[in-house]
Design a protein around this motif. Structure first.
Motif, mmCIF file in Angstrom:
data_model
loop_
_atom_site.group_PDB
_atom_site.id
_atom_site.type_symbol
_atom_site.label_atom_id
_atom_site.label_comp_id
_atom_site.label_asym_id
_atom_site.label_seq_id
_atom_site.Cartn_x
_atom_site.Cartn_y
_atom_site.Cartn_z
ATOM 1 N N ALA A 23 -67.426 -2.832 11.865
ATOM 2 C CA ALA A 23 -66.339 -1.798 11.643
ATOM 3 C C ALA A 23 -66.400 -0.842 12.813
ATOM 4 O O ALA A 23 -65.041 0.030 12.560
ATOM 5 N N GLN A 24 -67.683 -0.358 12.390
ATOM 6 C CA GLN A 24 -67.515 0.824 13.357
ATOM 7 C C GLN A 24 -67.083 0.892 14.672
ATOM 8 O O GLN A 24 -66.479 2.047 15.144
ATOM 9 N N THR A 25 -66.994 -0.488 15.537
ATOM 10 C CA THR A 25 -66.055 -0.911 16.936
ATOM 11 C C THR A 25 -65.032 -0.422 16.798
ATOM 12 O O THR A 25 -64.340 0.117 17.321
ATOM 13 N N VAL A 26 -64.658 -1.405 15.613
ATOM 14 C CA VAL A 26 -63.002 -1.648 15.361
ATOM 15 C C VAL A 26 -62.197 -0.391 15.482
ATOM 16 O O VAL A 26 -61.423 0.411 15.444
ATOM 17 N N GLN A 28 -63.848 2.554 15.694
ATOM 18 C CA GLN A 28 -63.123 3.740 17.316
ATOM 19 C C GLN A 28 -62.504 3.436 17.544
ATOM 20 O O GLN A 28 -61.421 4.042 18.993
ATOM 21 N N ALA A 29 -61.878 2.224 18.276
ATOM 22 C CA ALA A 29 -60.855 1.557 18.902
ATOM 23 C C ALA A 29 -59.692 1.418 18.303
ATOM 24 O O ALA A 29 -58.740 1.483 18.786
ATOM 25 N N GLN A 30 -59.423 1.801 16.990
ATOM 26 C CA GLN A 30 -58.367 2.036 16.145
ATOM 27 C C GLN A 30 -58.022 3.504 17.013
ATOM 28 O O GLN A 30 -56.649 3.609 16.794
ATOM 29 N N ALA A 31 -59.033 4.575 16.437
ATOM 30 C CA ALA A 31 -58.305 6.055 16.516
ATOM 31 C C ALA A 31 -58.178 5.735 18.211
ATOM 32 O O ALA A 31 -57.091 6.744 18.450
ATOM 33 N N LEU A 32 -58.268 5.671 19.039
ATOM 34 C CA LEU A 32 -58.203 5.101 20.395
ATOM 35 C C LEU A 32 -56.814 4.842 20.858
ATOM 36 O O LEU A 32 -56.089 5.573 21.668
ATOM 37 N N LEU A 49 -66.304 -7.559 21.976
ATOM 38 C CA LEU A 49 -66.254 -8.838 22.109
ATOM 39 C C LEU A 49 -66.965 -9.352 23.031
ATOM 40 O O LEU A 49 -67.509 -11.039 22.993
ATOM 41 N N GLN A 50 -67.918 -9.579 24.338
ATOM 42 C CA GLN A 50 -68.994 -9.810 24.356
ATOM 43 C C GLN A 50 -70.114 -10.065 23.858
ATOM 44 O O GLN A 50 -70.645 -10.788 24.488
ATOM 45 N N ILE A 51 -70.582 -9.592 22.524
ATOM 46 C CA ILE A 51 -71.434 -9.688 21.863
ATOM 47 C C ILE A 51 -71.017 -10.598 20.872
ATOM 48 O O ILE A 51 -72.571 -11.120 20.824
ATOM 49 N N ALA A 52 -69.874 -9.927 20.066
ATOM 50 C CA ALA A 52 -68.751 -10.892 19.420
ATOM 51 C C ALA A 52 -68.358 -12.272 19.856
ATOM 52 O O ALA A 52 -66.648 -11.586 19.064
ATOM 53 N N PRO A 53 -67.949 -12.827 20.335
ATOM 54 C CA PRO A 53 -66.637 -13.303 21.069
ATOM 55 C C PRO A 53 -66.086 -14.117 19.908
ATOM 56 O O PRO A 53 -64.297 -13.901 20.239
ATOM 57 N N ASP A 54 -66.365 -13.760 18.417
ATOM 58 C CA ASP A 54 -65.576 -14.693 17.463
ATOM 59 C C ASP A 54 -65.002 -13.605 16.880
ATOM 60 O O ASP A 54 -64.626 -13.505 15.775
ATOM 61 N N ASP A 55 -65.055 -12.207 17.125
ATOM 62 C CA ASP A 55 -64.764 -11.436 16.330
ATOM 63 C C ASP A 55 -63.122 -11.432 16.247
ATOM 64 O O ASP A 55 -62.358 -10.058 16.858
ATOM 65 N N ALA A 56 -62.638 -11.898 15.050
ATOM 66 C CA ALA A 56 -61.291 -11.346 14.945
ATOM 67 C C ALA A 56 -60.460 -10.699 14.754
ATOM 68 O O ALA A 56 -59.401 -10.238 15.551
ATOM 69 N N ASP A 57 -61.524 -8.957 14.417
ATOM 70 C CA ASP A 57 -60.169 -8.089 14.177
ATOM 71 C C ASP A 57 -60.391 -7.495 15.379
ATOM 72 O O ASP A 57 -59.472 -6.819 16.107
ATOM 73 N N ALA A 58 -61.212 -7.287 16.461
ATOM 74 C CA ALA A 58 -61.244 -6.814 17.483
ATOM 75 C C ALA A 58 -60.103 -7.394 18.548
ATOM 76 O O ALA A 58 -59.683 -6.908 19.355
#
Length: 390
Positions: A23-26, A28-32, A49-58
């Motif tokens: 949630a924090q990563t998404v 942060q990216a949305q704010a950018l 996505l390098q850490i969680a390649p299946d993260d659909a939101d990211a």
């Protein structure tokens, strides 16, 4: 505490920590993205996505970031990965269709967005995107295929794409007139540059021969985006030493893209002919759905303190990748050019027009039709052009 309980609690803590990090990563990216720092947002999302390649939101946000940054080709494989898991997700289909449009693959975009509209018929953004995909198949500033009058014909809707598009076209037409009138001929050289969210422009060199006289001129216009759905289009034309065409004209057009594939526009034009001035108000509505496009324009022309209403109706169908064939009907009254000057005249006509893409960046433009200019003359015309996209 038993070992089983401790393991379960540890797994819950890890899951909560991972969820918070996601949630924090998404966020942060949305704010950018909100401040249009697409490069920084891309770095944050790619690290996630390098850490969680299946993260659909990211993945979804990264695809949109690439598309908004003018790199739709990088977004397409991400959307395809998402749709492989959720083929009926309307948001994914919408984003995929937009990226296809901006990548210049309008025919595929129309298929994707039509499917999305069937799945979510009340999703207004899908209708808007479908209208943009359909309108993007047409050139941004090309002349009408066969104009009822030399400078006052309504233009089709303009939709700019994220992809920077440059076009150059050359076209020629020949009109056979009955009675004592000689044939009319004309040639045009057009060039345009458009890109979504950026200032665009176009220009043309024209040459016409009528009544054993020759007029040559230049036209130029701008495409000024005002937000996501408004477009301002000022245009001017000059014919030095004009004998029958306007010595100059000025046109100001405003266009708005509505939901569900609707586009509306209005324009004001004044044309200064050698013997008089002609003013015109045009109001248009255009609808795009599936592979079809329909448009209606109402014209009100003022000539020597008389007002003449006119109508322009069009129906066209797209095929292939950017090709189109359609029919145009014109009727009412308009300003007509005769050897003695400009007069108000009844008009009725039927025309066929089309664009055929025969190579990735090459298109043929064609037209054929008949226009009855009241008691003055009947004009039978044919035109052909060649366009190159860069």
């Amino acid at each position: 505490m038993t070992l089983r309980t401790a393991v379960r609690l540890s797994m819950l803590v890890l899951a909560a920590t991972a969820g918070a990090a996601h949630a924090q990563t998404v966020a942060q990216a949305q704010a950018l993205v909100d401040v249009r720092d697409y490069a920084a947002a891309t770095r944050v999302l790619e690290q996630r996505l390098q850490i969680a390649p299946d993260d659909a939101d990211a993945t979804f946000l990264l695809a949109r970031t690439h598309a908004w940054n003018g790199e739709p080709a990088r977004a397409l494989p991400l959307y395809e990965r998402l749709l492989a898991r959720e083929p009926d997700n309307a948001d994914f289909l919408l984003g995929y269709g937009q990226a296809l449009t901006w990548a210049g693959r309008q025919a595929e975009a129309i298929d994707v967005l039509t499917r999305a509209q069937r799945l979510a018929p009340t999703y207004a953004d899908i209708g808007t995107a479908l209208a943009q995909a359909r309108a993007a198949q047409a050139p941004a500033a090309a002349p009408d295929p066969l104009m009822p009058s030399p400078t006052d014909a309504p233009r089709p809707a303009v939709v700019q794409t994220v992809e920077r598009r440059r076009t150059v076209s050359f076209s020629a037409r020949h009109d056979w007139l009955d009675g004592a009138y000689d044939d009319w001929t004309g040639v045009r050289l057009d060039a345009s540059r458009t890109q979504r969210g950026a200032l665009g422009g176009y220009a043309a060199l024209t040459g016409d021969r009528r009544f054993a006289l020759d007029d040559a001129g230049i036209e130029a216009g701008l495409l000024v985006p005002m937000g996501e759905t408004w477009l301002l289009q000022p245009e001017v034309g000059v014919v030095p030493d004009a004998d029958f065409l306007p010595r100059y004209y000025a046109d100001l057009r405003v266009q708005h893209t509505f939901t569900h594939g609707w586009i509306g526009s209005a324009s004001l034009r004044t044309s200064d002919y050698p013997d008089t001035r002609v003013d015109r108000l045009a109001v248009s509505v255009e609808r795009y759905w599936s592979a079809w496009r329909a448009a209606y324009t109402f014209n009100l022309t003022r000539l020597r303190d008389t007002h003449s209403p006119g109508h322009d109706v069009r129906l066209a169908r797209a095929y292939g990748d950017g090709s189109e064939v359609g029919v145009q009907l014109v009727f009412g009254r308009e300003a007509a050019i005769v050897e003695s000057g400009v007069v108000a005249s009844d008009v009725s006509g039927a025309l066929l027009f089309g664009r055929h893409v025969f190579a990735q960046r090459w298109s043929w433009l064609w037209n054929v039709g008949v226009i009855d200019q009241g008691d003055l003359y009947t004009r039978r015309g044919i035109g052909i052009g060649l366009e190159r996209r860069f």
